[in-house]
Design an enzyme around this catalytic site. Sequence first.
Site, PDB file in Angstrom:
ATOM      1  N   TYR A  89       1.332  44.054 -19.421  1.00  0.00           N
ATOM      2  CA  TYR A  89       0.012  43.744 -19.997  1.00  0.00           C
ATOM      3  C   TYR A  89      -0.915  44.927 -19.790  1.00  0.00           C
ATOM      4  O   TYR A  89      -0.967  45.482 -18.695  1.00  0.00           O
ATOM      5  CB  TYR A  89      -0.572  42.489 -19.323  1.00  0.00           C
ATOM      6  N   GLU A 103      -4.502  45.324 -21.379  1.00  0.00           N
ATOM      7  CA  GLU A 103      -5.767  45.225 -22.116  1.00  0.00           C
ATOM      8  C   GLU A 103      -6.644  46.437 -21.833  1.00  0.00           C
ATOM      9  O   GLU A 103      -6.765  46.867 -20.687  1.00  0.00           O
ATOM     10  CB  GLU A 103      -6.502  43.943 -21.716  1.00  0.00           C
ATOM     11  N   ASP A 158      -6.890  51.553 -47.446  1.00  0.00           N
ATOM     12  CA  ASP A 158      -5.764  50.780 -46.920  1.00  0.00           C
ATOM     13  C   ASP A 158      -4.492  51.379 -47.504  1.00  0.00           C
ATOM     14  O   ASP A 158      -4.123  51.108 -48.650  1.00  0.00           O
ATOM     15  CB  ASP A 158      -5.904  49.301 -47.293  1.00  0.00           C
ATOM     16  N   THR A 195      -0.292  49.734 -42.117  1.00  0.00           N
ATOM     17  CA  THR A 195       0.814  49.183 -41.351  1.00  0.00           C
ATOM     18  C   THR A 195       1.730  50.346 -41.010  1.00  0.00           C
ATOM     19  O   THR A 195       1.627  51.431 -41.589  1.00  0.00           O
ATOM     20  CB  THR A 195       1.607  48.135 -42.169  1.00  0.00           C
ATOM     21  N   LYS A 217       6.251  50.137 -43.366  1.00  0.00           N
ATOM     22  CA  LYS A 217       6.673  50.216 -44.770  1.00  0.00           C
ATOM     23  C   LYS A 217       7.248  51.617 -45.026  1.00  0.00           C
ATOM     24  O   LYS A 217       8.282  51.937 -44.444  1.00  0.00           O
ATOM     25  CB  LYS A 217       5.497  49.857 -45.678  1.00  0.00           C
ATOM     26  N   ARG A 267       7.173  46.982 -36.884  1.00  0.00           N
ATOM     27  CA  ARG A 267       6.102  46.143 -37.443  1.00  0.00           C
ATOM     28  C   ARG A 267       4.872  46.304 -36.577  1.00  0.00           C
ATOM     29  O   ARG A 267       4.876  45.962 -35.393  1.00  0.00           O
ATOM     30  CB  ARG A 267       6.542  44.686 -37.469  1.00  0.00           C
TER      31      ARG A 267
HETATM   32  C1  LIG Z   1      -2.130  47.053 -48.625  1.00  0.00           C
HETATM   33  C2  LIG Z   1      -1.765  46.118 -47.519  1.00  0.00           C
HETATM   34  N1  LIG Z   1      -2.636  45.909 -46.538  1.00  0.00           N
HETATM   35  C3  LIG Z   1      -2.376  45.057 -45.522  1.00  0.00           C
HETATM   36  C4  LIG Z   1      -1.165  44.399 -45.451  1.00  0.00           C
HETATM   37  C5  LIG Z   1      -0.940  43.404 -44.354  1.00  0.00           C
HETATM   38  O1  LIG Z   1       0.034  43.757 -43.491  1.00  0.00           O
HETATM   39  P1  LIG Z   1       0.781  42.664 -42.587  1.00  0.00           P
HETATM   40  O2  LIG Z   1       1.711  41.945 -43.481  1.00  0.00           O
HETATM   41  O3  LIG Z   1       1.431  43.516 -41.551  1.00  0.00           O
HETATM   42  O4  LIG Z   1      -0.274  41.770 -42.009  1.00  0.00           O
HETATM   43  C6  LIG Z   1      -0.212  44.618 -46.452  1.00  0.00           C
HETATM   44  C7  LIG Z   1       1.088  43.915 -46.388  1.00  0.00           C
HETATM   45  O5  LIG Z   1       1.831  43.819 -47.287  1.00  0.00           O
HETATM   46  C8  LIG Z   1      -0.525  45.486 -47.525  1.00  0.00           C
HETATM   47  O6  LIG Z   1       0.332  45.686 -48.521  1.00  0.00           O
END
Ligand SMILES: Cc1ncc(COP(=O)(O)O)c(C=O)c1O
Length: 417
Positions: free
Chosen positions: A51, A53, A197, A223, A226, A232
């Site tokens: 842990y 934090e 994003d 993320t 991908k 993950r």
């Molecule tokens: C553009 C985008 N943002 C955020 C996410 C969310 O990710 P997670 O599935 O890890 O919560 C995704 C997932 O597909 C995504 O494509």
Amino acid sequence: MSHLAHVDPEIAALVVAEEQLQADTLRLIPSENYVSHAVLEATGTVLQNKYSEGYPGKRYYEGQRHIDQVETLAIERAKALFAMDHANVQPYSGSPANLAVYLAFLKPGDTVMGMALPMGGHLTHGWGVSATGTWFRGVQYGVERGTGRVDLDKVRELALAERPKLIFCGGTAVPRTIDFAGFAEIAREVGAVLVADVAHIAGLIAGGAHPSPAGHADVVSTTTHKTLRGPRGAMLLSTEEHAKAIDRAVFPGLQGGPHNHTTAAIAVALKEASGEDFRVYARQVVANAQQLGEQLAARGFDLVSGGTDNHLLLIDLTGKDVPGKVAAKALDRAGIVVNYNTVPYDTRKPFDPSGIRIGTPALTSRGIPTSEMAAVAEWIDLVVGAARSGDEATIAKVRADVKALMDAYPAPGLSVR
Ligand SMILES: Cc1ncc(COP(=O)(O)O)c(C=O)c1O
């Protein structure tokens, strides 16, 4: 997995079966990949027992001498690879990462602007059924009916009318290059924080196959699992100006203890992604997607926006007279794994939409070359036709051909072929 097999043979058998499935199938879901043995090993370590934090050097628990170094390595590698001032590697996944951004910059009821979900945006960009569209006022832009592309003049008009405090660019079914500079200009004009994003394209950015949001976006959310080919997890990167707000929002704002085994695996994936091999990989992902798009278009498939600049293709199957879900399920029977997806201006429902979404990150990780994309397109064409006519024999024949190609290109990170 001898310990797992001994303690819990049911789970062990399912893991083995899943591994075989991943070996045997052509995985075309654009958000999926195969991680390396090194990333898998880091994920399965005793770091998960700890842990911690807080942040390196400022923890609420003792015994952090190794964990601090792991997290610092991940942070420094993330900053270097994405050329951003600050990195937070603790978000549990992409959705909590985005929620932390809201917490950092908005109060409930404030306005957020993002791409609409059926146009290719993500749920967390202010879409109604998500917490982000329930607790905040989401206003949404889309793509043009004719071109399938974002018209930045319209985005600007909407931003001027609605005055969002936060603007998201990027999405989950966007086959075209994101104009970070164009979005940044709009955000500046309306005084909004710009969040890029890049969950889908982080690996392409790291490998130089998509322009970088650095120097344009205030915050970069991604993320790690991908195209970046890590575990993950997720990261939030930002300019120095927003570093404190981001860190406070992730912890203690939204989360408790970070998942240290994931942090270690993120560090490993970032190291892998900074090498020359990964640059070759990123370019090859795009080359494969573009070639697959051309081969599909030649077979009469209607590609949203006419093709792709990145790793994914969004296909409207209306003209093929097969709903997306029917096609996706037939493809699955043929050993080709895709997801059904809405297409812009879809007249069908999200759970039974008109399209499928496919991508090349996983097949490229297997080393499958561009010269095989004609065969892949041919199989998709045969199976979609077979789905329409109920021709299971053709589906079975494609499944055997797919398996032969998979046998020729073993996947990284798996211990079976
Ligand atoms: C553009 C985008 N943002 C955020 C996410 C969310 O990710 P997670 O599935 O890890 O919560 C995704 C997932 O597909 C995504 O494509």
